[in-house]
Design an enzyme around this catalytic site. Structure first.
Site, mmCIF file in Angstrom:
data_model
loop_
_atom_site.group_PDB
_atom_site.id
_atom_site.type_symbol
_atom_site.label_atom_id
_atom_site.label_comp_id
_atom_site.label_asym_id
_atom_site.label_seq_id
_atom_site.Cartn_x
_atom_site.Cartn_y
_atom_site.Cartn_z
ATOM 1 N N ASN A 74 5.776 0.788 -6.119
ATOM 2 C CA ASN A 74 4.431 0.835 -5.560
ATOM 3 C C ASN A 74 4.330 1.061 -4.052
ATOM 4 O OD1 ASN A 74 2.750 0.058 -8.008
ATOM 5 N ND2 ASN A 74 4.180 -1.638 -7.938
ATOM 6 N N TYR A 75 5.326 0.620 -3.278
ATOM 7 C CA TYR A 75 5.126 0.579 -1.829
ATOM 8 C C TYR A 75 6.095 1.410 -0.999
ATOM 9 C CZ TYR A 75 1.946 -3.226 -2.893
ATOM 10 O OH TYR A 75 0.904 -3.956 -3.389
ATOM 11 N N LEU A 76 7.239 1.757 -1.535
ATOM 12 C CA LEU A 76 8.218 2.528 -0.772
ATOM 13 C C LEU A 76 8.135 3.998 -1.153
ATOM 14 C CD1 LEU A 76 11.320 0.149 -1.014
ATOM 15 C CD2 LEU A 76 9.560 0.247 0.756
#
Length: 895
Positions: free
Chosen positions: A853-855
């Site tokens: 989700n974030y990287l």
């Protein structure tokens, strides 16, 4: 579709485990109160869930305070970034990032485009691709007819159809070969040739040909008769030879990939699709009643339950030896919902069930465990047959037609009824989840597409044709009233475009972040209280990567984010420290003691004045208002974009700072995971220690000892050749090897002998099966007996060598060969130690959440190319399918 949330969760962690203790009446807790008059437990969690690796947090945590929640003065609405893609399509202005080398390497061939109904692919690059040349440039002269005949019929037809290297002739223009048949992750970029030059084939693999079934289903144009014959012959030959099945399947899958990232992606495009055709959703099978001899008991008496009541009782019985059955809230909610079912479907033998403590579900539990054991003991052939039947049943639901292209559907299975588990200490845990029926579901489909027929009796609630959303079906679940959706799979074009836009939006923030930080820093001293509170909230979101947070209802878990913090959640500690202590998403505790800006410290002190502990800290700020302000700073900016930006930019910095010169592959892997762990801690991606962690570590310790044993035997064999090696430092006994006790060596050698005998027996049985299939006679048992005797003789020799510096190898080797093997064993020991350290350090941190989700996945792809690390070591098959657009970036790409 098996989850309890509306969409896929950012933090899908296992619940903390505790060892079950069997008690009376088939229950684990030993004490089973009557939940008709019991109160709910207010315990909110255990401090042991804090990760040990979270070094910047206090090692000893103060006791938590639990107060009733008071709603904020300002009503809040749901955050735009938390709504499903269907209901809040991204506002779009930027285009896809150009990735040099990506287009030429894997552009969709013309044949594939034609089969998929695509007239032309527009690629983001400077020059035309090989396939565009074949579209735009007329062929100067057709290949000789004789060559085509030889390949399509006669002697040539007897061989599998293959793409061959062909000599370039002066009077024939040949189209360039493509790399489309290669796996995306490994396809190498080719140099672009001039229009008047020709390139030889780089891929001498057979072409992946879609099956006739695919053409029949309407996913492309029908194949010519000659191609069908060639394909049929090739399949038959492959079956006969038993070769190329996996390879052919892989090639066909790769050829079907739609390279949407080679086309300009516009953010402001609200129309998501032109045509959409799918088969609806797959409902679970109806309930099968238990055998007549399997009955639950009430106060020691068997209860004859009708199917509806028996099914719900079975939901609880299946969880009898889990942590849920020890949860008071879970038991209370289950019993209340079950009693409602019993009112409409009472026991047939007139037993009145009024006390949960008198219920004994163990007979049902034991039946379920016996069924599990029976299925586990099934032969591989039986398991394959069951799997095949299931796949055949679900085949039509797994894919849809989007704009004439075949795309995979994600969560097409409707979740069966059961008991709601929830995450953390959810107040509704244990509640009954009803069976979803066609009357509950709204379908979204193209206007001209046929309406699918559900696989259970009933009619759809509604059918709509909204091409501005990406979901295929939706319904509302009964426990929390959440809206659930069926979307395309993670690797689909729509999901991929959404991911790319998300990460590009976070990357765009780099251009504006300094200005935004200056603005909110100046607002920290604003005389307008709302602006000062908003600036302080932005400071926490930026510096600590906190979620924005939304106000919760009374029947939801008491989790908070930045905007919904209460005064009880923050404690000031002079001179400029603040302690956060609250339950974040999925009821994961966030505890952090951090030094903050003096002005922020002063602001928090002001915000807490004349307020009770259960009052809102930011009473002038809500999530929607904050995101509206962020959007004015940069179009499309939300609190979640800030979180994605901080995670990715931190990850990029940590990877760049690591010194990996002359590092081994495992050392590189550890450095990558260390950076990922630090980002996960920043984002509070915790998890409880896996139940199998200790068992897993014990296996790794055994493996490490086994490697040391192998190295020891090699050293002793080397000394047997020449004692001069004993004086060399690199061949001396190390401290770890000296810890190999004789008892352990004896046990290890017995284990090795058992494995060798088992391997010999399996090979003997397999060879006999093959001989019988070929019409021959099986080998005699005497042959196996001799093999086992040889194995036992070898291990008797090992037994005689215990405690001595002598060793006899199976085959004689030179000193140089033994030295080479010793060096390899030493490297394996080093790698195993690093793996153990990496696994132990990450036992309380969820690394996959940040990867998903974030990287930005392009950070990983670029880093792998710089350090020559196979990306398969870092990305699972699921992630490789989800991020094909990110795998082709150059090594100099930076977030």
């Amino acid at each position: 579709m098996s989850g309890d949330t509306t969409s896929n969760s950012d933090d899908d962690r296992p619940l903390a485990s505790s060892s079950p203790v069997k008690g009376v009446n088939g229950h684990l807790n030993g004490k089973n109160p009557d939940y008709s008059d019991v109160e709910m437990d207010d315990d909110d969690g255990d401090e042991d869930d804090i990760p040990l690796s979270q070094t910047r947090r206090a090692s000893v945590l103060p006791p938590r305070r639990y107060l009733k929640r008071k709603k904020a003065a300002v009503s809040e609405s749901s955050s735009d970034d938390d709504t499903p893609l269907a209901s809040s399509p991204p506002k779009q202005s930027s285009t896809a990032v150009r990735m040099p080398g990506a287009v030429v390497a894997t552009t969709v061939p013309v044949s594939v485009a034609q089969r998929n109904g695509l007239k032309k692919q527009v690629a983001v690059k400077e020059g035309p691709s090989d396939d565009e040349e074949s579209i735009q440039t007329p062929v100067k002269k057709k290949p000789p007819r004789k060559r085509v005949k030889n390949e399509g019929s006669g002697a040539g037809a007897s061989k599998p159809s293959r793409k061959r290297k062909v000599k370039v002739e002066s009077d024939v223009e040949l189209s360039d070969d493509d790399d489309d048949d290669k796996p995306i992750a490994k396809a190498s970029a080719k140099k672009v040739k001039n229009e008047d030059t020709e390139s030889s084939s780089e891929d001498d693999k057979p072409l992946a040909t879609p099956s006739p079934q695919k053409a029949k289903d309407g996913f492309g144009e029908d194949l010519s008769k000659s191609k069908k014959k060639a394909t049929k012959k090739k399949v038959e030959e492959d079956k006969a030879n038993g070769k190329g099945k996996r390879k052919a399947k892989k090639e066909e899958e790769d050829e079907e990939v739609y390279r949407w990232w080679d086309i300009n992606i516009k953010e402001d495009n609200t129309v998501k699709w032109i045509t959409l055709e799918h088969s609806g959703v797959c409902f679970p099978p109806p309930y099968e009643v238990l055998p007549s001899n399997v009955k639950m008991k009430y106060d020691g008496k068997e209860v004859d339950l009708p199917p509806a009541s028996e099914e719900v009782a079975g939901f609880y019985a299946a969880l009898l030896e889990t942590d849920y059955a020890q949860n008071n809230t879970f038991n209370k909610n289950f019993f209340e919902d079950w009693k409602k079912v019993l009112e409409n479907h009472p026991p047939r033998n007139d037993v009145q069930i009024t006390s949960f403590a008198k219920c004994d579900f163990r007979p049902m539990f034991e039946h379920f465990e016996a069924e599990k054991a029976r299925k586990k003991a099934m032969s591989s052939a039986e398991k394959k047959e069951l799997k095949k039947k299931k796949e055949e049943t679900e085949a039509k639901y797994t894919a849809c037609l989007l704009n004439g292209r075949k795309e995979k559907v994600g969560n097409f299975r409707i979740e069966p009824p059961g008991l709601f588990k929830g995450r953390g200490e959810h107040p509704r845990t244990g509640a009954l989840k009803f069976r979803i029926r066609p009357e509950d579901i709204t379908l979204n489909i193209g206007k001209d597409a046929p309406i699918p027929i559900p696989n259970m009796p009933g009619k759809w609630k509604a059918v709509q044709h909204d091409n501005t959303v990406t979901w295929l079906a939706t319904w509302t679940e009964n426990v929390n009233g959440n809206h659930k959706y069926v979307f395309l799979a993670a690797g689909s074009s729509l999901k991929g475009q959404s991911d790319m836009i998300k990460f590009e939006k976070a990357r765009e923030l780099k251009k504006h972040v300094d200005r935004i930080r200056n603005n909110y820093t100046s607002d920290l001293k604003s005389k307008v209280m709302a602006e000062r509170q908003r600036a302080t909230a932005m400071y926490f979101i930026d510096k600590l990567a906190l979620r924005a947070g939304n106000e919760k209802g009374e029947d939801e878990a008491d989790t908070v984010g930045c905007c919904s913090l209460r005064c009880e959640h923050v404690t000031l500690e002079p001179p400029h420290f603040i302690i956060f202590d609250f339950l974040g998403k999925d009821s994961i505790r966030y505890y952090n003691r951090v030094q903050i800006d003096p002005q922020v410290y002063k602001n928090i002190k002001i915000f807490k004045e004349n307020k009770d502990d259960d009052d809102s800290l930011f009473d002038r700020v809500n999530t929607s208002g904050l995101n509206k302000h962020l959007n004015s700073e940069m179009k499309g900016l939300t609190a979640k974009v800030f979180r994605t930006y901080n995670a990715s930019i931190t990850f990029q910095r940590l990877l760049d700072e690591a010194n990996l010169e002359n590092a081994s592959l495992q050392e590189k892997h550890n450095a990558y995971n260390k950076a990922n762990r630090l980002v996960a801690i920043l984002c509070n991606h915790q998890r409880s220690v896996p139940k199998t962690h200790d068992q897993s570590m014990e296996k790794m310790r055994y493996k490490l000892k086994a490697l040391r044993y192998d190295r020891m035997k090699l050293r002793h064999a080397l000394f047997g050749l020449d004692l001069k090696y004993k004086k060399q430092a690199k061949f001396r006994e190390d401290d770890d090897e000296s810890d190999l006790e004789l008892d352990w060596i004896a046990t290890h050698e017995e284990n090795l002998k058992a494995k060798e005998i088992e391997k010999a027996e399996k090979r003997f049985a397999k060879d006999n099966e093959k001989l019988v299939e070929d019409g021959g006679k099986p080998q005699k048992d005497l042959i196996l007996k001799h093999k086992i005797e040889n194995i036992e003789r070898e291990f008797k020799q090992l037994e005689s060598e215990r405690g001595k510096e002598t060793a006899t190898l199976k085959t004689s080797k030179t000193a140089e060969k033994i030295i080479e093997q010793i060096e390899k064993a030493t490297e394996k020991i080093k790698t195993c130690k690093l793996q153990m350290m990496d696994r132990d350090e990450g036992k309380e941190v969820a690394l996959s959440t940040s990867k998903i989700n974030y990287l930005d996945p392009r950070i990983t792809a670029s880093w792998c190319k710089i350090h020559d690390v196979p990306i398969e070591k870092l990305f699972s098959k699921t992630l490789l399918t989800k991020f094909p657009w990110a795998l082709e970036v150059d090594e100099d790409w930076k977030f």
